[in-house]
Design an enzyme around this catalytic site. Sequence first.
Site, PDB file in Angstrom:
ATOM      1  N   ARG A  12      -1.097  61.765 -16.383  1.00  0.00           N
ATOM      2  CA  ARG A  12      -0.900  63.071 -17.035  1.00  0.00           C
ATOM      3  C   ARG A  12      -1.567  64.147 -16.182  1.00  0.00           C
ATOM      4  NH1 ARG A  12      -5.424  62.661 -21.926  1.00  0.00           N
ATOM      5  NH2 ARG A  12      -7.151  62.210 -20.537  1.00  0.00           N
TER       6      ARG A  12
ATOM      7  N   ASN B 240      -4.025  71.310 -22.336  1.00  0.00           N
ATOM      8  CA  ASN B 240      -5.082  70.447 -22.877  1.00  0.00           C
ATOM      9  C   ASN B 240      -6.137  70.253 -21.799  1.00  0.00           C
ATOM     10  OD1 ASN B 240      -6.021  68.671 -25.093  1.00  0.00           O
ATOM     11  ND2 ASN B 240      -5.933  67.121 -23.494  1.00  0.00           N
ATOM     12  N   GLU B 241      -7.373  70.476 -22.153  1.00  0.00           N
ATOM     13  CA  GLU B 241      -8.478  70.273 -21.204  1.00  0.00           C
ATOM     14  C   GLU B 241      -8.068  70.719 -19.800  1.00  0.00           C
ATOM     15  OE1 GLU B 241      -9.872  66.239 -21.511  1.00  0.00           O
ATOM     16  OE2 GLU B 241     -11.116  66.727 -23.227  1.00  0.00           O
TER      17      GLU B 241
ATOM     18  N   GLU C 172     -12.476  67.790 -29.880  1.00  0.00           N
ATOM     19  CA  GLU C 172     -12.386  66.330 -29.709  1.00  0.00           C
ATOM     20  C   GLU C 172     -13.777  65.749 -29.554  1.00  0.00           C
ATOM     21  OE1 GLU C 172     -10.285  64.849 -26.317  1.00  0.00           O
ATOM     22  OE2 GLU C 172      -8.637  66.257 -26.549  1.00  0.00           O
TER      23      GLU C 172
ATOM     24  N   TRP D 245     -12.800  54.788 -21.203  1.00  0.00           N
ATOM     25  CA  TRP D 245     -12.841  55.168 -19.790  1.00  0.00           C
ATOM     26  C   TRP D 245     -14.206  54.972 -19.133  1.00  0.00           C
ATOM     27  CZ3 TRP D 245     -16.212  59.187 -20.262  1.00  0.00           C
ATOM     28  CH2 TRP D 245     -16.144  59.962 -21.421  1.00  0.00           C
TER      29      TRP D 245
ATOM     30  N   GLU E  84      -4.675  54.480 -23.737  1.00  0.00           N
ATOM     31  CA  GLU E  84      -5.789  54.771 -24.652  1.00  0.00           C
ATOM     32  C   GLU E  84      -5.770  53.882 -25.889  1.00  0.00           C
ATOM     33  OE1 GLU E  84      -5.433  59.095 -24.754  1.00  0.00           O
ATOM     34  OE2 GLU E  84      -7.075  59.173 -23.303  1.00  0.00           O
ATOM     35  N   LYS E  85      -5.120  52.719 -25.771  1.00  0.00           N
ATOM     36  CA  LYS E  85      -5.028  51.861 -26.962  1.00  0.00           C
ATOM     37  C   LYS E  85      -6.375  51.260 -27.347  1.00  0.00           C
ATOM     38  CE  LYS E  85      -2.988  48.025 -24.291  1.00  0.00           C
ATOM     39  NZ  LYS E  85      -2.891  48.796 -23.032  1.00  0.00           N
TER      40      LYS E  85
ATOM     41  N   HIS F  60      -9.151  53.069 -27.162  1.00  0.00           N
ATOM     42  CA  HIS F  60      -9.995  54.219 -27.527  1.00  0.00           C
ATOM     43  C   HIS F  60     -10.020  54.316 -29.044  1.00  0.00           C
ATOM     44  CE1 HIS F  60     -11.527  58.304 -27.781  1.00  0.00           C
ATOM     45  NE2 HIS F  60     -11.631  58.376 -26.466  1.00  0.00           N
TER      46      HIS F  60
HETATM   47  C1  GAL Z   1      -9.823  63.774 -23.498  1.00  0.00           C
HETATM   48  C2  GAL Z   1      -8.359  64.117 -23.690  1.00  0.00           C
HETATM   49  C3  GAL Z   1      -7.703  63.285 -24.764  1.00  0.00           C
HETATM   50  C4  GAL Z   1      -8.113  61.845 -24.623  1.00  0.00           C
HETATM   51  C5  GAL Z   1      -9.618  61.742 -24.668  1.00  0.00           C
HETATM   52  C6  GAL Z   1     -10.118  60.322 -24.567  1.00  0.00           C
HETATM   53  O1  GAL Z   1     -10.219  64.066 -22.209  1.00  0.00           O
HETATM   54  O2  GAL Z   1      -8.188  65.473 -23.997  1.00  0.00           O
HETATM   55  O3  GAL Z   1      -6.314  63.434 -24.654  1.00  0.00           O
HETATM   56  O4  GAL Z   1      -7.635  61.361 -23.409  1.00  0.00           O
HETATM   57  O5  GAL Z   1     -10.152  62.450 -23.587  1.00  0.00           O
HETATM   58  O6  GAL Z   1     -11.522  60.254 -24.567  1.00  0.00           O
END
Ligand code: GAL
Length: 681
Positions: free
Chosen positions: A123, A161-162, A319, A327, A367-368, A370
């Site tokens: 992304r 986003n970010e 968030e 990650w 991200e499954k 997360h």
């Molecule tokens: C952020 C992002 C989210 C998701 C999240 C996971 O950086 O905006 O979409 O990836 O991290 O921790």
Amino acid sequence: MISTLLSRLQGGADGAPVPRLGFGADYNPEQWPREVWEEDVRLMREAGVNIVSVGIFSWARLQPEPDVWDFAWLDDVMDLLHRHGVGVDLATATASPPPWLTTAHPEILPVTDRGETLWPGARQHWRPTSPVFREHALRLVREMATRYAGHPALVAWHVNNELGCHNAHDFSDDAARAFRDWLRTRYTTLDALNHAWGTAFWSQRYSDWEQVLPPRLAASHPNPTQQLDFKRFSSDALKDYLRAEREVLRELTPDVPVTTNFMVMPGTKGMNYADWADEVDFVANDHYVVPSGRERDELSFSANLTSGIAGGRPWFLMEHSTSAVNWQPVNLAKRPGELARDSLTHVAHGADAVCFFQWRQSAAGAEKYHSAMVPHAGADSDLFRAVTALGDTLKVLAPVAGSEREPAEVGILFDWESWWASEQDSHPTSLLDYHREALDWYSALLALGVRADVVTTGADLGRHRIVIAPVLHLVPAELAKDLTRYAEQGGHLVTTYFSGVVDENDHIWLGGYPGALRDLLGIRVEEFGPLPAGQSVELDDTSTGTLWTDHITVTAPGTEVLAHYATGPHAGRPAVTRRAAGSGSAAYVSTRLGAEGLAALLPRLLEPAGVSSELPAAVRGSVEATVRRGPGGRFLFLVNRTDGSVTVPGLTGDVLVGATGDDGAVVLGPRDVAVLRTSTT
Ligand code: GAL
């Protein structure tokens, strides 16, 4: 502006808008069959969710082909959420360009300093300066804004986003062109650029603008001012992109506030958020706990700095995680109580909304693993019960909504330009870590139970009796004047090693360090003495210094030595000094003392400013206190930083959240947070 948003949230029993704290998540319904959406909205209600961010990564679904649009599913999502009283922070969906776009236009893909292309497949694979990307992205933004203007669920816009999460520094030809334009605006003439960049060094003189490039991988250290300007430019390029989306949104939906989610964290220094704050209608931040040994301090520091960026006004936690991320090398689950404590620490520092990534944990994709508000295990889980309990707490805290932070007596100055400049290559040491030094001071203040506001350059320093400016490396003449005025008018300035060394062009202030602050501090340093990793020096106040030492000569009368070096090449010479300046003072700490050493030194630095802890002695260090004040009253937040119970005696107020013992003392269980209304005005 955040109050506009909150008042639009459908929180009342009768569906009428009421001001309250926001609670929710990123919601990605496109990952799930339609029937799951019904369960989602039911569970959202159960948890007290009143706002979600939708559409963040939906571009390929919304525009499956260049001239084909598919909004029907999103209409359905928006209507469904609205029917269930959930407001939407609607993303512009530009964060992940679809495969058809990158196939047709590979020239939008970012390029590293080594010339490697960042291919699609993840992304944020777009160049902030690509005119082609911008054209396609703004077309999408226009379609979105036109379609959802006036939709009752729409409470805010979420740009991209970010911004800069994965593409902050792009070295492509587009970037080279835009960098030249940016430099022309900054310097007007090539002569001025040649002067600022010091191109007399290493035969770097430019005779034509076309010769100027981003600092791509070079045979040795690229020109430091070129590097610094590229950092400024890269932050500005993303800011410019933010503005471009915002302008379309303002044109089509002038009443809907616009934000984007910042990432105020140690590892994300590419975006100068202090400089971006005025571009959004309210500040929003994302924060994730990264294992470091002092996660609590860092979380509090980030929330505090976000408040500083927001000028003390309420902000929006867009968030964070309910539990593990995906990650880190090893992704730890949060322990019981941490979800609520992390969330409420953000509220304690001014967050008026608590949101997570994401609502429902993904079954597929990167991200499954997360965490989310609804885990793989489903609603019958401790995690979802903790989420629901947090939703209940946030309802109780509704009166806090809209309140600002009550200024603390101590300010910590956090300066993006010094962050960038102090950590460049070809310096006396590569071990210097700007953010870590700022956090050291913050940790020391937390350990002493002293409230501090983290503020950014340009803030009114006069609000604080003492201002600590760690590693304030880059000091333009104007800033030096401001700091001098601050001290002379009664403020107490504290700064550290490697401060005041360069001007805005990264040119040394000549005549001895700390250059721009030399006269104010009443000292002079002829040569730096960085220490190799693992080496340290002792001070005669029993603290230990690492990283850095200075050979200090006191030059002004009235400069006292608070501590001397006891070992090392400067043994017997000053290590910590303070000069009485006007009705204030200016102190200098020439080595890295770390949080513990600073906690030992700080009482002596706070004393002339008349600053001490507002907490009972027994709980200092165990409890963090913050104060918010607004239309609903004055609120004291007490965060238990420990894993044991803590009793806080002697505080009075209406206990909104938390428990009290028979004697009226506030009792905080392990990791608990209490909130007291200490006054109704
Ligand atoms: C952020 C992002 C989210 C998701 C999240 C996971 O950086 O905006 O979409 O990836 O991290 O921790």
